[in-house]
Every structure is written in structure tokens, then in C-alpha cells.
Design an enzyme around this catalytic site. Sequence first.
Site, PDB file in Angstrom:
ATOM      1  N   HIS A 106       0.876  -1.183   0.000  1.00  0.00           N
ATOM      2  CA  HIS A 106       0.000   0.000   0.000  1.00  0.00           C
ATOM      3  C   HIS A 106       0.907   1.225   0.000  1.00  0.00           C
ATOM      4  O   HIS A 106       1.254   1.776   1.043  1.00  0.00           O
ATOM      5  CB  HIS A 106      -0.934   0.014   1.212  1.00  0.00           C
ATOM      6  CG  HIS A 106      -1.999   1.070   1.115  1.00  0.00           C
ATOM      7  ND1 HIS A 106      -3.339   0.773   1.005  1.00  0.00           N
ATOM      8  CD2 HIS A 106      -1.930   2.426   1.094  1.00  0.00           C
ATOM      9  CE1 HIS A 106      -4.041   1.893   0.923  1.00  0.00           C
ATOM     10  NE2 HIS A 106      -3.189   2.919   0.981  1.00  0.00           N
TER      11      HIS A 106
ATOM     12  N   HIS B  13      -9.829   1.457  -0.716  1.00  0.00           N
ATOM     13  CA  HIS B  13      -9.710   2.226   0.521  1.00  0.00           C
ATOM     14  C   HIS B  13     -11.090   2.234   1.184  1.00  0.00           C
ATOM     15  O   HIS B  13     -12.046   2.773   0.615  1.00  0.00           O
ATOM     16  CB  HIS B  13      -9.313   3.672   0.226  1.00  0.00           C
ATOM     17  CG  HIS B  13      -7.864   3.874  -0.091  1.00  0.00           C
ATOM     18  ND1 HIS B  13      -7.268   3.371  -1.225  1.00  0.00           N
ATOM     19  CD2 HIS B  13      -6.897   4.552   0.594  1.00  0.00           C
ATOM     20  CE1 HIS B  13      -5.988   3.737  -1.236  1.00  0.00           C
ATOM     21  NE2 HIS B  13      -5.738   4.447  -0.148  1.00  0.00           N
TER      22      HIS B  13
ATOM     23  N   GLU C  15     -11.695   3.778   6.560  1.00  0.00           N
ATOM     24  CA  GLU C  15     -10.688   4.739   7.018  1.00  0.00           C
ATOM     25  C   GLU C  15     -11.411   5.962   7.580  1.00  0.00           C
ATOM     26  O   GLU C  15     -11.253   6.309   8.750  1.00  0.00           O
ATOM     27  CB  GLU C  15      -9.769   5.131   5.861  1.00  0.00           C
ATOM     28  CG  GLU C  15      -8.623   6.061   6.261  1.00  0.00           C
ATOM     29  CD  GLU C  15      -7.744   6.447   5.077  1.00  0.00           C
ATOM     30  OE1 GLU C  15      -6.671   6.999   5.342  1.00  0.00           O
ATOM     31  OE2 GLU C  15      -8.130   6.212   3.910  1.00  0.00           O
TER      32      GLU C  15
ATOM     33  N   ASP D 219       2.069   6.984   1.980  1.00  0.00           N
ATOM     34  CA  ASP D 219       2.619   8.105   1.204  1.00  0.00           C
ATOM     35  C   ASP D 219       3.961   8.513   1.807  1.00  0.00           C
ATOM     36  O   ASP D 219       4.051   9.526   2.504  1.00  0.00           O
ATOM     37  CB  ASP D 219       1.665   9.301   1.232  1.00  0.00           C
ATOM     38  CG  ASP D 219       0.296   8.981   0.661  1.00  0.00           C
ATOM     39  OD1 ASP D 219       0.192   8.838  -0.567  1.00  0.00           O
ATOM     40  OD2 ASP D 219      -0.668   8.883   1.448  1.00  0.00           O
TER      41      ASP D 219
END
EC number: 3.5.4.4
Length: 333
Positions: free
Chosen positions: A12, A197, A200, A279
Site C-alpha cells: 500500500h 480504501h 478509514e 505516502d
Amino acid sequence: MIDITLPLTDIHRHLDGNIRAQTILDLGRQFNIALPAQTLETLIPHVQVTSTEPDLVSFLTKLDWGVKVLASLDACRRVAFENIEDAARNGLHYVELRFSPGYMAMAHQLPIAGVVEAVIDGVRDGCNTFGVEARLIGIMSRTFGEAACLQELDALLAHREKITALDLAGDELGFPGSLFLSHFNRARDAGWHITVHAGEAAGPESIWQAIRELGAERIGHGVKAVEDRALMDFLAQQRIGIESCLTSNIQTSTVASLADHPLKTFLEHGVLASLNTDDPAVQGVDIIHEYHVAAPAAGLSREQIRQAQINGLEIAFLSDDEKRALREKVAAA
């Protein structure tokens, strides 16, 4: 805490969320794009999370400077190549890089299919140079709506043989998965894997929807799954993987603290949860940090960390033969 006898994976990892600050500076100067700062030191606070953001959408704004400097397809190709170089530097054997071609194309109206091709080229060249194995996951950025996602899907399908899976990311609350049923029907018809996703920003119902209606084989983040015991049982029994991103979930205020993160609970429940970055450049972390710092802080034992590492390959979008070959390659190194 990393077991060097096992493959190290990151499944991911957003390619467009891992644009180096130095690259942003370089491309900004190359294309005469006004940046909020003119030195690396002063630019970093604008492009990297330096404290907890109030919510997911606020976190996502940190990604914007990275794509604002993508003024050519060569720039996209460079970023893709550097993603593989970064993976190699982190000691990763296998990485799944996900990217939103529409998001990358948006600032300078690049051809979306051209962005897909540039990313494919950059990743291929990086893999050949650095010896990392990689697969690409196309993202539809739900935040921009159904029509924009359809454009992204069409561009990705134009290169379907080079794309392994489809993902849905962005504003989960504002744009629920139910808006994208036909998009995912086409993705499954193309033979792609599906990851979404979910859980979340929204609750367990978002995860159920991703599995039942979109065909998700893995869930990105999925932290809200712990609120539904039946869902936890289903994830474990059906071997639906959870792509956990510890530091990211703290920075987006999805989870209050590492001690509160559900990864330990997932593993105790037999859910195939793995450790990932999300990220890296925006977060200022790497996979080593997630294993050596974040995982222990989340209460994982050494054996649980090892299990998460095993799970990373187990739920990877690879064939059994490819997984076996990667295990043998690492064991022989």
C-alpha cells in the site's frame, strides 16, 4: 524487527504520494512553477506532514504540491523511476505502487493515458536498474466524481496488461463506493484484482460494501473493521487482506495514537494484515520506520511483526509461483 530471511514488501504505497521534496523543487524550477518556498529546508513543511492533520482531506492537500509540478510526461516518468529507486534504498524486495493518473494529469492537463504509459515506463526502467519487483495498481480518485473516475478507468484499461489491480481512494465519506459499481464491474471483467480504501473515514459498512459490491480482495486501511465482530470473522475466514499503514493513520487522525491502532487486534484475530507506508515522502517515513518504530509502539510483539511481514507477501497480487520464486530468491541471497 525485519526478518531478513523473508521478502520485505510494501503493498500500500502511493506513487503520487512519494514525490521527493528535491524533485518538487527541481521540477518547479524547470517549469517555472511558483512554489511556496525556494529551498529544500523551507519547502519541506509545505509538502510533508510535520504534525497530525485534523482529518484525511487535510492530509491529502499535502500531496498537491507534488502533482502541481508534473508539467510533462517525462516528469511523470522521472517520479515513477525514483519511486523504484526509493524502494530499493529501503531494502524492499517487492512493491505494489498505486497511482491516480487523473490526479497526476490534472494540474497541467496532461493526457491521462499518456500519464499511465509514462508511469509504466518509469517503473519498468527502475525495476531493470535496481532489481526490485513491482506491480502497478490504478487508482480512481473518487473525490473528483464518477465521470472523472470513468476517464481514469478508460486510460488504465488502455494499458490493461501492465496494470495488476484497481483501487478507489480519496473522500470516502463524500463519495461512497456505491457510486462506482459499474466501474468495478469493468475492472473485474478485465481480469484485475481489486483493492479498495475503506473503513478509514467511514465505518464498517463501507468495508462490507467494498467486499460485497465492488469485489474487494483486500482493504486499504480498514481500521473501522474492529467495530464489527462479524466483519472481523469474515475477513479472517475469507482471507481478505488488510493493508495497514500505522503512521499514516495517526497523521490523518483516523486513529488517535499508535497504541490505539487495531493492527495488533487484526493479527490476534487471524486477519491477514500487513505493514505498509502509504505516502512515504509526504509522511516523512519509510518501511524501516514502520517496522522498527511504529509497529513496536502499536504494541506488536516480535512474532506479530514477523507475521505481518509474512502476510505482506501472502496477500500480494502475485501468483503462488511468483511468491515461491521471491521467497527462494531472498532465502538464497
